[in-house]
Write a protein that holds these residues in place. Structure first.
Motif, PDB file in Angstrom:
ATOM      1  N   UNK A  10     -32.267   9.870   8.960  1.00  0.00           N
ATOM      2  CA  UNK A  10     -31.193  10.654   9.576  1.00  0.00           C
ATOM      3  C   UNK A  10     -31.260  10.555  11.096  1.00  0.00           C
ATOM      4  N   UNK A  11     -32.466  10.663  11.642  1.00  0.00           N
ATOM      5  CA  UNK A  11     -32.653  10.553  13.086  1.00  0.00           C
ATOM      6  C   UNK A  11     -32.224   9.182  13.593  1.00  0.00           C
ATOM      7  N   UNK A  12     -32.602   8.153  12.877  1.00  0.00           N
ATOM      8  CA  UNK A  12     -32.238   6.795  13.277  1.00  0.00           C
ATOM      9  C   UNK A  12     -30.731   6.604  13.274  1.00  0.00           C
TER      10      UNK A  12
ATOM     11  N   UNK B 226     -33.968  15.969  18.193  1.00  0.00           N
ATOM     12  CA  UNK B 226     -34.426  16.912  17.182  1.00  0.00           C
ATOM     13  C   UNK B 226     -35.165  18.056  17.869  1.00  0.00           C
ATOM     14  N   UNK B 227     -34.581  19.237  17.866  1.00  0.00           N
ATOM     15  CA  UNK B 227     -35.202  20.379  18.542  1.00  0.00           C
ATOM     16  C   UNK B 227     -35.666  21.451  17.563  1.00  0.00           C
ATOM     17  N   UNK B 228     -35.253  21.345  16.298  1.00  0.00           N
ATOM     18  CA  UNK B 228     -35.646  22.344  15.301  1.00  0.00           C
ATOM     19  C   UNK B 228     -35.471  21.761  13.911  1.00  0.00           C
ATOM     20  N   UNK B 229     -36.393  22.059  13.034  1.00  0.00           N
ATOM     21  CA  UNK B 229     -36.233  21.703  11.634  1.00  0.00           C
ATOM     22  C   UNK B 229     -37.123  22.593  10.780  1.00  0.00           C
TER      23      UNK B 229
ATOM     24  N   UNK C 208     -38.613  16.812  19.006  1.00  0.00           N
ATOM     25  CA  UNK C 208     -39.682  16.892  18.017  1.00  0.00           C
ATOM     26  C   UNK C 208     -39.781  15.648  17.142  1.00  0.00           C
ATOM     27  N   UNK C 209     -38.987  14.641  17.436  1.00  0.00           N
ATOM     28  CA  UNK C 209     -38.985  13.445  16.589  1.00  0.00           C
ATOM     29  C   UNK C 209     -40.124  12.491  16.914  1.00  0.00           C
ATOM     30  N   UNK C 210     -41.014  12.855  17.806  1.00  0.00           N
ATOM     31  CA  UNK C 210     -42.120  11.988  18.197  1.00  0.00           C
ATOM     32  C   UNK C 210     -43.041  11.608  17.053  1.00  0.00           C
ATOM     33  N   UNK C 211     -43.004  12.349  15.964  1.00  0.00           N
ATOM     34  CA  UNK C 211     -43.875  12.069  14.817  1.00  0.00           C
ATOM     35  C   UNK C 211     -43.312  10.974  13.918  1.00  0.00           C
ATOM     36  N   UNK C 212     -42.084  10.553  14.153  1.00  0.00           N
ATOM     37  CA  UNK C 212     -41.454   9.557  13.296  1.00  0.00           C
ATOM     38  C   UNK C 212     -41.246   8.268  14.059  1.00  0.00           C
ATOM     39  N   UNK C 213     -41.396   7.175  13.375  1.00  0.00           N
ATOM     40  CA  UNK C 213     -41.130   5.866  13.983  1.00  0.00           C
ATOM     41  C   UNK C 213     -39.646   5.609  13.931  1.00  0.00           C
TER      42      UNK C 213
END
Length: 76
Positions: free
Chosen positions: A8-10, A29-32, A70-75
């Motif tokens: 979804x982010x991509x 991504x600021x909240x999930x 907050x998306x730093x955890x995903x490639x």
């Protein structure tokens, strides 16, 4: 609500998300929240969508006061 946050982010970053995402360049991504069951996630999403804007801002700022991505955890 999504079953694959990384995908979804991509898509949002590529401008392939919703019309809202494309119009406002919403790709941070600021909240999930995570849920084990889809029905719980859908219920929560509907609840938040009915909130006033300030309530949503307060929810984000409670855990992410600087609105960090907050998306730093995903490639991506």
């Amino acid at each position: 609500m999504t079953g694959g946050l990384d995908d979804r982010l991509l898509r949002h970053r590529l401008g392939e998300g919703s019309k809202f995402t494309k119009k406002y360049n919403a790709n941070k991504l600021v909240y999930f929240e995570e849920f084990q069951y889809v029905n719980d996630a859908i219920t929560r999403e509907k609840q938040i969508k009915n909130w006033h804007r300030q309530w949503k801002i307060n929810l984000i700022e409670k855990d992410n006061p600087d609105w960090d991505d907050l998306s730093g955890n995903w490639v991506l």
